[in-house]
Design an enzyme around this catalytic site. Sequence first.
Site, PDB file in Angstrom:
ATOM      1  N   ASP A   6       3.526   9.379  -0.742  1.00  0.00           N
ATOM      2  CA  ASP A   6       2.342   8.598  -0.371  1.00  0.00           C
ATOM      3  C   ASP A   6       2.121   7.529  -1.424  1.00  0.00           C
ATOM      4  OD1 ASP A   6       0.077   7.980   1.135  1.00  0.00           O
ATOM      5  OD2 ASP A   6      -0.478  10.087   1.340  1.00  0.00           O
TER       6      ASP A   6
ATOM      7  N   HIS B 184       0.823  -1.223   0.000  1.00  0.00           N
ATOM      8  CA  HIS B 184       0.000   0.000   0.000  1.00  0.00           C
ATOM      9  C   HIS B 184       0.849   1.261   0.000  1.00  0.00           C
ATOM     10  CE1 HIS B 184      -4.038  -1.805   0.698  1.00  0.00           C
ATOM     11  NE2 HIS B 184      -3.269  -2.831   1.001  1.00  0.00           N
TER      12      HIS B 184
HETATM   13  C1  GDG Z   1      -2.156   3.716   3.203  1.00  0.00           C
HETATM   14  C2  GDG Z   1      -1.121   4.392   2.293  1.00  0.00           C
HETATM   15  C3  GDG Z   1      -2.833   4.358   0.456  1.00  0.00           C
HETATM   16  C4  GDG Z   1      -8.701   9.767   7.799  1.00  0.00           C
HETATM   17  N1  GDG Z   1      -9.095  10.425   8.912  1.00  0.00           N
HETATM   18  C5  GDG Z   1     -10.231   9.859   9.285  1.00  0.00           C
HETATM   19  C6  GDG Z   1     -10.532   8.825   8.385  1.00  0.00           C
HETATM   20  N2  GDG Z   1      -9.578   8.804   7.482  1.00  0.00           N
HETATM   21  C7  GDG Z   1      -9.574   7.905   6.327  1.00  0.00           C
HETATM   22  C8  GDG Z   1      -9.566   8.645   5.011  1.00  0.00           C
HETATM   23  C9  GDG Z   1      -8.993   7.598   4.072  1.00  0.00           C
HETATM   24  C10 GDG Z   1      -8.072   6.804   5.000  1.00  0.00           C
HETATM   25  O1  GDG Z   1      -8.424   7.111   6.338  1.00  0.00           O
HETATM   26  C11 GDG Z   1      -6.626   7.228   4.822  1.00  0.00           C
HETATM   27  O2  GDG Z   1      -6.152   6.703   3.619  1.00  0.00           O
HETATM   28  P1  GDG Z   1      -4.922   7.339   2.841  1.00  0.00           P
HETATM   29  O3  GDG Z   1      -4.859   6.666   1.525  1.00  0.00           O
HETATM   30  O4  GDG Z   1      -5.149   8.801   2.696  1.00  0.00           O
HETATM   31  O5  GDG Z   1      -3.636   7.121   3.735  1.00  0.00           O
HETATM   32  P2  GDG Z   1      -3.004   5.951   4.697  1.00  0.00           P
HETATM   33  O6  GDG Z   1      -3.782   5.766   5.924  1.00  0.00           O
HETATM   34  O7  GDG Z   1      -1.593   6.368   4.901  1.00  0.00           O
HETATM   35  O8  GDG Z   1      -3.091   4.597   3.827  1.00  0.00           O
HETATM   36  C12 GDG Z   1      -1.835   5.229   1.230  1.00  0.00           C
HETATM   37  C13 GDG Z   1      -3.733   3.580   1.393  1.00  0.00           C
HETATM   38  O9  GDG Z   1      -2.971   2.855   2.359  1.00  0.00           O
HETATM   39  C14 GDG Z   1      -4.639   2.597   0.635  1.00  0.00           C
HETATM   40  O10 GDG Z   1      -3.892   1.722  -0.148  1.00  0.00           O
HETATM   41  O11 GDG Z   1      -3.629   5.199  -0.359  1.00  0.00           O
HETATM   42  O12 GDG Z   1      -0.906   5.809   0.348  1.00  0.00           O
HETATM   43  O13 GDG Z   1      -0.225   5.188   3.052  1.00  0.00           O
HETATM   44  O14 GDG Z   1      -9.975   6.732   3.587  1.00  0.00           O
HETATM   45  O15 GDG Z   1     -10.872   9.092   4.681  1.00  0.00           O
HETATM   46  N3  GDG Z   1     -11.616   8.046   8.472  1.00  0.00           N
HETATM   47  C15 GDG Z   1     -12.464   8.305   9.499  1.00  0.00           C
HETATM   48  N4  GDG Z   1     -12.233   9.291  10.433  1.00  0.00           N
HETATM   49  C16 GDG Z   1     -11.137  10.108  10.348  1.00  0.00           C
HETATM   50  O16 GDG Z   1     -10.969  11.025  11.167  1.00  0.00           O
HETATM   51  N5  GDG Z   1     -13.554   7.540   9.619  1.00  0.00           N
END
Ligand code: GDG
Length: 478
Positions: free
Chosen positions: A363, A155
């Site tokens: 990222d 990821h």
């Molecule tokens: C890894 C990789 C890759 C955030 N704050 C809250 C919340 N979130 C949710 C977001 C989003 C998820 O968490 C975060 O996903 P990201 O992709 O932005 O980043 P990582 O956590 O670092 O994820 C990344 C991912 O895996 C998938 O393959 O894209 O690059 O690092 O969905 O909306 N959700 C809730 N409350 C919050 O306060 N419910």
Amino acid sequence: MSRLIVVSNRVAPTQEGRPAAGGLAIGVLDALKESGGVWFGWSGETVSEPSAPVIEKQGNVTYATVGLTKRDYDQYYRGFSNATLWPTFHYRNDLSRYDRQEYAGYQRVNATLAKQLKALLKPDDIIWVHDYHLLPFARCLRELGVKNPIGFFLHIPFPVPEVLRTIPPHEELVKAMCSYDVIGFQTDADRQSFVDFIERGQHGTSSEDGMVHAYNRFLKVGAYPIGIYPDAIAKAAEQFTDRKPVRSLRDGMRGRKLIMSVDRLDYSKGLVERFQAFERLLLNAPGWHGRVSLVQIAPPTRADVTTYQRIRQTLEGEAGRINGRFAQLDWTPIQYLNRKYERNLLMALFRQSQVGYVTPLRDGMNLVAKEYVASQDPADPGVLVLSQFAGAAEQLPGALVVNPFDLSQMAEALERALSMPLAERQARHADMMAPMRENNLSVWRDTFLADLRNVATASSVAAKAVKRADVTAPSLPE
Ligand code: GDG
């Protein structure tokens, strides 16, 4: 159809609809329900002794979770996974450390988890392993004699060879990864970094069709960019618009423009630079004083890893300093919220804002960028300002793409986004919705699983041929 076995460091919450369920959980759960299967991983609990998995069945999906000892947690999770692999894979060698004991713990936990999973496996299961905590997991299963097809999806980014080589046991790790049958990366650049390491280090060769031959194994290596369900998000964002917290935010803004950011509190997300670029906007364009606020939601994660404690302190300091410098009695430039919100509420908050400000230093993909776009009202959409170092930048052609190390460029992009005419905003939004629909979360999952199932078919055909000819199998799983 053969059962699917999903393995990830943490098993997602088992009650459906729980707010913590993110992209991975949603995408993978659908696949598990379709074919029936098992989701195996750490329960999140620490225990005194490793023991057999706790099994919980919901319909045709079995959740199998195990505890980790305090020592395992410290060495495998807090140590090698999050203090060595995470920073290095995000190009932060300056924050990375290497400790032999922690690496031994990482290997030990992978071996223990493999043993615990093996007891649950059936001969025709296919196994899908997720993320950097489990790079050597397939090798551990192979050592136990498991011959099932095993796929792996990373990821996070995969670094270029020069950076990868700063991890002392890098070659052992890559060799272990070659025990998988399919390896998936978020972007073509990540895939290329892996292939470069194999080829330039003369560990093996690759061919046009994505097959890699290395360390006496053949494996498929591809880019499978993770997606979202844009239409479901659009619907949720619209439906939650009248919820109280969203109304309060809207009323509180009193006609001001809103820049919105949401990230786990992590140094890879570029939060400090982001605050400083917003400060640069306020310095360069005083006309925006009192007319725009930045709302940063950043729920803390990995709070017991030192580098995470440090970034939290730095960020609090920066928010305080910038607010102290510019705030007026009725205007706070940065609202910094160190807490988690319900997922649908976040999408509705995105819809209220004029700019989505997503500027990680590195990222794998960044789902927030995609969610921001999907949440917008197509008739009056906000603008996405996006880092060139997020995997998502390859896929969102309508974003204003910035270099997160260039504060002036980011400040200019913010100003451009805040002033962008409606027709341009609508065109950019439409340019991003179309590819997101085409490459949604099901496409990510189905493409990866189709490649893994092809391996299963190819290996069983090869096994039958071998039986008939009574010679050694040429390629697939050892
Ligand atoms: C890894 C990789 C890759 C955030 N704050 C809250 C919340 N979130 C949710 C977001 C989003 C998820 O968490 C975060 O996903 P990201 O992709 O932005 O980043 P990582 O956590 O670092 O994820 C990344 C991912 O895996 C998938 O393959 O894209 O690059 O690092 O969905 O909306 N959700 C809730 N409350 C919050 O306060 N419910």
